[in-house]
Design a protein around this motif. Structure first.
Motif, PDB file in Angstrom:
ATOM      1  N   SER A 162       0.828  -1.085   0.070  1.00 48.86           N
ATOM      2  CA  SER A 162      -0.052  -0.031   0.019  1.00 48.86           C
ATOM      3  C   SER A 162       0.940   1.292  -0.030  1.00 48.86           C
ATOM      4  O   SER A 162       2.074   1.251   0.341  1.00 48.86           O
ATOM      5  N   VAL A 163      -0.015   2.274  -0.305  1.00 49.34           N
ATOM      6  CA  VAL A 163       0.942   3.522  -0.100  1.00 49.34           C
ATOM      7  C   VAL A 163       1.408   3.973   1.092  1.00 49.34           C
ATOM      8  O   VAL A 163       2.499   4.516   1.535  1.00 49.34           O
ATOM      9  N   ALA A 164       0.612   3.379   2.430  1.00 45.07           N
ATOM     10  CA  ALA A 164       1.021   3.654   3.759  1.00 45.07           C
ATOM     11  C   ALA A 164       2.338   2.861   4.012  1.00 45.07           C
ATOM     12  O   ALA A 164       3.108   3.383   4.743  1.00 45.07           O
ATOM     13  N   GLU A 165       2.544   1.896   3.598  1.00 50.85           N
ATOM     14  CA  GLU A 165       3.716   0.896   3.727  1.00 50.85           C
ATOM     15  C   GLU A 165       4.846   1.554   2.926  1.00 50.85           C
ATOM     16  O   GLU A 165       5.935   1.789   3.604  1.00 50.85           O
ATOM     17  N   ILE A 166       4.607   2.099   1.886  1.00 53.16           N
ATOM     18  CA  ILE A 166       5.674   3.047   1.182  1.00 53.16           C
ATOM     19  C   ILE A 166       6.057   4.271   2.211  1.00 53.16           C
ATOM     20  O   ILE A 166       7.130   4.724   2.016  1.00 53.16           O
ATOM     21  N   LEU A 167       5.109   4.822   2.563  1.00 52.46           N
ATOM     22  CA  LEU A 167       5.369   6.155   3.418  1.00 52.46           C
ATOM     23  C   LEU A 167       6.156   5.549   4.592  1.00 52.46           C
ATOM     24  O   LEU A 167       6.927   6.650   4.681  1.00 52.46           O
ATOM     25  N   ASN A 168       5.882   4.586   5.320  1.00 51.29           N
ATOM     26  CA  ASN A 168       6.865   4.335   6.356  1.00 51.29           C
ATOM     27  C   ASN A 168       8.422   4.295   5.702  1.00 51.29           C
ATOM     28  O   ASN A 168       9.395   4.778   6.509  1.00 51.29           O
ATOM     29  N   GLU A 169       8.613   3.695   4.568  1.00 52.76           N
ATOM     30  CA  GLU A 169       9.961   3.547   4.070  1.00 52.76           C
ATOM     31  C   GLU A 169      10.689   4.968   3.700  1.00 52.76           C
ATOM     32  O   GLU A 169      11.517   5.453   3.783  1.00 52.76           O
ATOM     33  N   VAL A 170       9.555   5.966   3.021  1.00 51.85           N
ATOM     34  CA  VAL A 170       9.965   7.306   2.918  1.00 51.85           C
ATOM     35  C   VAL A 170      10.412   7.913   4.053  1.00 51.85           C
ATOM     36  O   VAL A 170      11.493   8.914   4.160  1.00 51.85           O
ATOM     37  N   VAL A 171       9.669   7.790   5.263  1.00 49.52           N
ATOM     38  CA  VAL A 171       9.862   8.339   6.420  1.00 49.52           C
ATOM     39  C   VAL A 171      11.574   7.998   6.896  1.00 49.52           C
ATOM     40  O   VAL A 171      12.182   8.776   7.497  1.00 49.52           O
ATOM     41  N   VAL A 172      11.666   6.494   6.990  1.00 45.52           N
ATOM     42  CA  VAL A 172      12.894   6.197   7.446  1.00 45.52           C
ATOM     43  C   VAL A 172      13.848   6.743   6.377  1.00 45.52           C
ATOM     44  O   VAL A 172      15.187   7.069   6.877  1.00 45.52           O
ATOM     45  N   LEU A 173      13.918   6.731   5.095  1.00 40.98           N
ATOM     46  CA  LEU A 173      14.746   7.250   4.277  1.00 40.98           C
ATOM     47  C   LEU A 173      15.291   8.851   4.612  1.00 40.98           C
ATOM     48  O   LEU A 173      16.050   9.358   4.678  1.00 40.98           O
ATOM     49  N   GLU A 174      13.872   9.654   4.823  1.00 43.51           N
ATOM     50  CA  GLU A 174      14.034  10.831   5.262  1.00 43.51           C
ATOM     51  C   GLU A 174      14.593  11.289   6.448  1.00 43.51           C
ATOM     52  O   GLU A 174      15.425  12.116   6.711  1.00 43.51           O
ATOM     53  N   THR A 175      14.487  10.419   7.685  1.00 45.63           N
ATOM     54  CA  THR A 175      15.050  10.584   8.835  1.00 45.63           C
ATOM     55  C   THR A 175      16.633  10.256   8.872  1.00 45.63           C
ATOM     56  O   THR A 175      17.549  11.043   9.277  1.00 45.63           O
ATOM     57  N   ALA A 176      16.987   9.237   7.691  1.00 49.91           N
ATOM     58  CA  ALA A 176      18.455   8.986   7.851  1.00 49.91           C
ATOM     59  C   ALA A 176      19.031  10.230   7.046  1.00 49.91           C
ATOM     60  O   ALA A 176      20.316  10.619   7.470  1.00 49.91           O
ATOM     61  N   ARG A 177      18.600  10.773   6.098  1.00 50.18           N
ATOM     62  CA  ARG A 177      18.997  11.886   5.374  1.00 50.18           C
ATOM     63  C   ARG A 177      19.233  13.097   5.974  1.00 50.18           C
ATOM     64  O   ARG A 177      20.259  13.845   6.110  1.00 50.18           O
ATOM     65  N   PHE A 178      18.191  13.349   7.091  1.00 54.83           N
ATOM     66  CA  PHE A 178      18.095  14.805   7.783  1.00 54.83           C
ATOM     67  C   PHE A 178      18.864  14.612   8.968  1.00 54.83           C
ATOM     68  O   PHE A 178      19.530  15.611   9.168  1.00 54.83           O
ATOM     69  N   TYR A 179      18.958  13.556   9.556  1.00 59.51           N
ATOM     70  CA  TYR A 179      19.400  13.284  10.823  1.00 59.51           C
ATOM     71  C   TYR A 179      20.851  12.567  11.010  1.00 59.51           C
ATOM     72  O   TYR A 179      21.394  12.946  12.213  1.00 59.51           O
ATOM     73  N   SER A 180      21.238  11.743  10.001  1.00 59.72           N
ATOM     74  CA  SER A 180      22.292  11.020  10.243  1.00 59.72           C
ATOM     75  C   SER A 180      23.513  11.883  10.693  1.00 59.72           C
ATOM     76  O   SER A 180      24.269  11.450  11.502  1.00 59.72           O
ATOM     77  N   SER A 181      24.097  12.682   9.907  1.00 61.08           N
ATOM     78  CA  SER A 181      25.258  13.499   9.897  1.00 61.08           C
ATOM     79  C   SER A 181      25.016  14.552  11.386  1.00 61.08           C
ATOM     80  O   SER A 181      25.967  14.570  12.155  1.00 61.08           O
TER      81      SER A 181
END
Length: 210
Positions: free
Chosen positions: A61-80
């Motif tokens: 579903s789109v909701a499942e994809i959204l979870n992965e989008v947020v994981v990706l966004e979290t890594a990009r925005f916060y990792s460094s």
């Protein structure tokens, strides 16, 4: 890199992990462009340059994809940021390093909060959506807890419960970000950051200004 730039020439067969990453990247762009409510699997498939069948092979579903989008966004925005904070010996400086980027007047920050706003909406409707992703997406709060604990151990902060304070600060920052996104009259990124610092000073007994 955009999804379009990452899409290989027609006829190229990609590994499943590559196709999955393309779908998540494309979904991020579609959600930012159209909003979560208007995003459909066919839009994501078109953005990724794959068939709808390929999308549904990887995601239900789109909701499942959204979870992965947020994981990706979290890594990009916060990792460094988190890496730098964990290496910062001064806990006051570390807390500011975590808080300041949340209210930077940049397109990156705006996109970050727009994605999170859609995510909160999805979770409110179906809490189970986020259940298995909690540890992967609450990394800012976890880093803040570690930093507050260091400050307590160093005698810099007076808070009795660093984890509870980290949750309070996460909730407060989320609320401020939501108000900013809604263009609340008189609220600016600078003022939101000032309020965060005032709240921090009240809760920790340390100075976060100047």
């Amino acid at each position: 890199m955009s999804a379009a730039a990452a899409t290989p020439p027609p006829g190229t067969r990609q590994k499943p992990a590559v196709r999955r990453a393309l779908i998540v990247e494309a979904a991020r762009g579609v959600i930012l462009r159209d909003g979560l409510g208007a995003t459909r699997l066919r839009d994501i498939a078109a953005g990724a340059g794959v068939s709808i069948g390929t999308v549904t092979y990887h995601f239900a579903s789109v909701a499942e994809i959204l979870n992965e989008v947020v994981v990706l966004e979290t890594a990009r925005f916060y990792s460094s940021i988190i890496e730098a904070v964990d290496a910062e010996p001064d806990p006051v400086v570390g807390v500011r390093m975590l808080v300041d980027p949340l209210f930077a007047a940049t397109d990156e920050t705006d996109e970050h909060w727009r994605l999170w706003s859609d995510y909160w909406t999805a979770v409110a409707r179906k809490p189970a959506v986020a259940a298995e992703y909690v540890e992967r997406i609450r990394v800012w709060e976890a880093c803040l807890t570690r930093t507050l604990r260091r400050g307590v151990a160093d005698g810099r902060f007076t808070t009795a419960d660093p984890s509870a304070l980290a949750l309070k600060l996460a909730a407060y920052s989320d609320g401020l970000a939501t108000q900013l996104a809604q263009k609340a009259p008189g609220l600016t990124s600078e003022l939101a950051l000032q309020w965060m610092c005032t709240f921090l000073e009240h809760e920790t007994g340390a100075s976060f200004t100047g």
